[in-house]
Design an enzyme around this catalytic site. Structure first.
Site, PDB file in Angstrom:
ATOM      1  N   TRP A  33      30.955   1.404  -9.716  1.00  0.00           N
ATOM      2  CA  TRP A  33      31.208   0.976  -8.497  1.00  0.00           C
ATOM      3  C   TRP A  33      30.668  -0.764  -8.516  1.00  0.00           C
ATOM      4  O   TRP A  33      31.024  -1.235  -6.949  1.00  0.00           O
ATOM      5  CB  TRP A  33      31.542   1.552  -7.694  1.00  0.00           C
ATOM      6  CG  TRP A  33      30.247   2.208  -6.901  1.00  0.00           C
ATOM      7  CD1 TRP A  33      29.214   1.500  -6.175  1.00  0.00           C
ATOM      8  CD2 TRP A  33      29.270   2.988  -8.099  1.00  0.00           C
ATOM      9  NE1 TRP A  33      28.010   2.332  -6.182  1.00  0.00           N
ATOM     10  CE2 TRP A  33      27.499   3.110  -7.175  1.00  0.00           C
ATOM     11  CE3 TRP A  33      29.888   3.939  -8.621  1.00  0.00           C
ATOM     12  CZ2 TRP A  33      27.287   4.631  -7.935  1.00  0.00           C
ATOM     13  CZ3 TRP A  33      28.824   5.337  -9.564  1.00  0.00           C
ATOM     14  CH2 TRP A  33      27.757   5.622  -8.482  1.00  0.00           C
ATOM     15  N   ARG A  34      29.738  -1.296  -8.584  1.00  0.00           N
ATOM     16  CA  ARG A  34      29.243  -2.433  -8.799  1.00  0.00           C
ATOM     17  C   ARG A  34      29.116  -3.575  -9.553  1.00  0.00           C
ATOM     18  O   ARG A  34      29.152  -4.733  -9.103  1.00  0.00           O
ATOM     19  CB  ARG A  34      27.973  -2.395  -8.679  1.00  0.00           C
ATOM     20  CG  ARG A  34      26.910  -1.659  -7.518  1.00  0.00           C
ATOM     21  CD  ARG A  34      25.277  -1.548  -7.725  1.00  0.00           C
ATOM     22  NE  ARG A  34      24.277  -1.002  -6.402  1.00  0.00           N
ATOM     23  CZ  ARG A  34      23.491  -1.092  -6.556  1.00  0.00           C
ATOM     24  NH1 ARG A  34      22.947  -2.152  -7.407  1.00  0.00           N
ATOM     25  NH2 ARG A  34      22.949  -1.683  -5.538  1.00  0.00           N
ATOM     26  N   GLU A  46      31.488   4.747  -1.592  1.00  0.00           N
ATOM     27  CA  GLU A  46      31.256   4.679  -0.604  1.00  0.00           C
ATOM     28  C   GLU A  46      31.355   6.056  -0.291  1.00  0.00           C
ATOM     29  O   GLU A  46      30.513   6.926   0.701  1.00  0.00           O
ATOM     30  CB  GLU A  46      31.339   3.507   0.346  1.00  0.00           C
ATOM     31  CG  GLU A  46      31.141   2.175  -0.485  1.00  0.00           C
ATOM     32  CD  GLU A  46      29.262   1.724  -0.794  1.00  0.00           C
ATOM     33  OE1 GLU A  46      28.723   2.722   0.399  1.00  0.00           O
ATOM     34  OE2 GLU A  46      29.048   1.362  -0.790  1.00  0.00           O
ATOM     35  N   THR A  52      25.574  12.365  -0.561  1.00  0.00           N
ATOM     36  CA  THR A  52      25.773  12.645  -2.444  1.00  0.00           C
ATOM     37  C   THR A  52      24.615  11.800  -3.360  1.00  0.00           C
ATOM     38  O   THR A  52      24.544  10.536  -2.674  1.00  0.00           O
ATOM     39  CB  THR A  52      27.359  13.247  -2.706  1.00  0.00           C
ATOM     40  OG1 THR A  52      27.964  13.192  -1.903  1.00  0.00           O
ATOM     41  CG2 THR A  52      27.533  13.219  -4.169  1.00  0.00           C
ATOM     42  N   TYR A 129      29.120   0.999   8.109  1.00  0.00           N
ATOM     43  CA  TYR A 129      28.641   0.993   7.408  1.00  0.00           C
ATOM     44  C   TYR A 129      29.110   0.655   6.124  1.00  0.00           C
ATOM     45  O   TYR A 129      29.450  -0.167   5.504  1.00  0.00           O
ATOM     46  CB  TYR A 129      27.294   2.143   7.008  1.00  0.00           C
ATOM     47  CG  TYR A 129      26.595   1.834   5.257  1.00  0.00           C
ATOM     48  CD1 TYR A 129      24.642   1.478   5.305  1.00  0.00           C
ATOM     49  CD2 TYR A 129      27.231   2.085   4.522  1.00  0.00           C
ATOM     50  CE1 TYR A 129      25.028   0.782   4.075  1.00  0.00           C
ATOM     51  CE2 TYR A 129      26.587   2.069   2.905  1.00  0.00           C
ATOM     52  CZ  TYR A 129      25.419   1.399   2.956  1.00  0.00           C
ATOM     53  OH  TYR A 129      24.233   0.842   1.412  1.00  0.00           O
ATOM     54  N   CYS A 200       9.796  -0.308  -2.502  1.00  0.00           N
ATOM     55  CA  CYS A 200       9.624   0.143  -1.274  1.00  0.00           C
ATOM     56  C   CYS A 200      10.411   1.819  -0.739  1.00  0.00           C
ATOM     57  O   CYS A 200      11.160   2.234  -0.137  1.00  0.00           O
ATOM     58  CB  CYS A 200      10.299  -0.485  -0.484  1.00  0.00           C
ATOM     59  SG  CYS A 200       9.749  -0.495   1.302  1.00  0.00           S
ATOM     60  N   CYS A 211       6.085  -6.007  -4.929  1.00  0.00           N
ATOM     61  CA  CYS A 211       7.035  -6.006  -4.290  1.00  0.00           C
ATOM     62  C   CYS A 211       7.466  -7.712  -4.202  1.00  0.00           C
ATOM     63  O   CYS A 211       6.351  -8.945  -4.339  1.00  0.00           O
ATOM     64  CB  CYS A 211       6.865  -5.913  -3.209  1.00  0.00           C
ATOM     65  SG  CYS A 211       8.042  -5.523  -2.207  1.00  0.00           S
ATOM     66  N   CYS A 217       4.147  -9.122   3.432  1.00  0.00           N
ATOM     67  CA  CYS A 217       5.352  -8.039   4.166  1.00  0.00           C
ATOM     68  C   CYS A 217       3.654  -7.285   5.113  1.00  0.00           C
ATOM     69  O   CYS A 217       2.712  -7.834   4.707  1.00  0.00           O
ATOM     70  CB  CYS A 217       5.543  -6.644   3.058  1.00  0.00           C
ATOM     71  SG  CYS A 217       5.261  -5.244   3.671  1.00  0.00           S
TER      72      CYS A 217
HETATM   73  S1  SF4 Z   1       5.090  -4.873  -0.121  1.00  0.00           S
HETATM   74 FE1  SF4 Z   1       6.136  -3.822   1.775  1.00  0.00          FE
HETATM   75  S2  SF4 Z   1       8.598  -4.133   1.326  1.00  0.00           S
HETATM   76 FE2  SF4 Z   1       7.494  -4.440  -0.470  1.00  0.00          FE
HETATM   77  S3  SF4 Z   1       7.207  -2.387  -1.270  1.00  0.00           S
HETATM   78 FE3  SF4 Z   1       5.715  -3.016  -0.278  1.00  0.00          FE
HETATM   79  S4  SF4 Z   1       6.709  -2.288   2.035  1.00  0.00           S
HETATM   80 FE4  SF4 Z   1       7.938  -1.903   0.894  1.00  0.00          FE
END
Ligand code: SF4
Length: 232
Positions: A33-34, A46, A52, A129, A200, A211, A217
């Protein structure tokens, strides 16, 4: 200069967007679906994904789309056949919603999924959403997608407490709107959802070292300070 909505400057916001999108292009989860921009297929996905797991939903979705490839075939189906197609997912109400939704789209919108958000929201089973996801993923419209996952990442990034009610919060809505990339909203939202599922994570600890948002962050800085204090 800091944004009035979130504690990041406009150049930091720009970097967050760029990092997230380029990470997202490398880690895109290629669900069927993407791999389409067909609003019908995105809308069905969706609705089936609601409450689910992807693993459970994917084979059902694939056979459902093979059987009902467009809104016209779905509108001609009877409820019993739909029930049979979705039986393994449970949640009988989904059958009624899909049936009524297909009838409405045929009768009121000439068999076309409406582009307009207001019209989409009049369809049975279409939440804020889902309407946003259809508009963003089908037509690349700049839609904010608020769910527990996108709100969790946003809360950690900005250092804001996340509660169950946060996904209905105006503050988080404005923050996500400020972060959203208006030039590539589809790529931005797919990347944000993928980041929430792959890096995350809901259960702690998230994989902050890999990340793309690490430099900005709040959560990871705070964790680092705490672990530094613990070793003193
Ligand atoms: S750096 Fe921040 S946004 Fe990235 S995984 Fe860690 S908590 Fe999540």
């Amino acid at each position: 200069m800091k944004s009035l909505v979130i504690p990041l400057s406009s150049s930091e916001i720009q970097q967050v967007r760029q990092n997230l999108i380029s990470w997202g292009k490398k880690h895109f989860r290629p669900f069927p679906w993407r791999l389409t921009t067909d609003p019908y297929r995105i809308l069905v996905a969706e609705i089936l994904l609601h409450r689910t797991q992807v693993k459970q939903m994917k084979p059902v979705y694939e056979s459902f789309i093979a059987r009902y490839p467009n809104i016209h075939t779905l509108a001609q189906a009877d409820k019993e056949s739909l029930h049979e197609a979705l039986y393994s997912l449970g949640l009988r109400w989904r059958v009624d919603l899909l049936y009524e939704m297909a009838q409405r789209i045929e009768q009121d919108f000439g068999g076309q999924i409406p582009h307009n958000k207001k019209d989409l929201l009049t369809l049975p089973g279409v939440s804020e959403y889902i309407a946003g996801a259809v508009r963003c993923f089908a037509w690349n419209k700049p839609e904010v997608l608020m769910d527990t996952n996108t709100v969790r990442v946003t809360g950690r990034l900005l250092g804001w407490e996340v509660k169950d009610s946060s996904r209905r919060s105006k503050r988080f809505q404005k923050a996500l709107a400020a972060l959203l990339d208006h030039e590539e909203p589809r790529a931005f939202n797919y990347a944000l959802l993928d980041l929430a599922h792959l890096v995350c994570l809901k259960r702690k600890p998230p994989h902050c070292n890999t990340c793309p948002l690490l430099s900005w962050c709040h959560f990871s800085k705070h964790e680092e300070e705490l672990s530094h204090e613990r070793t003193q």
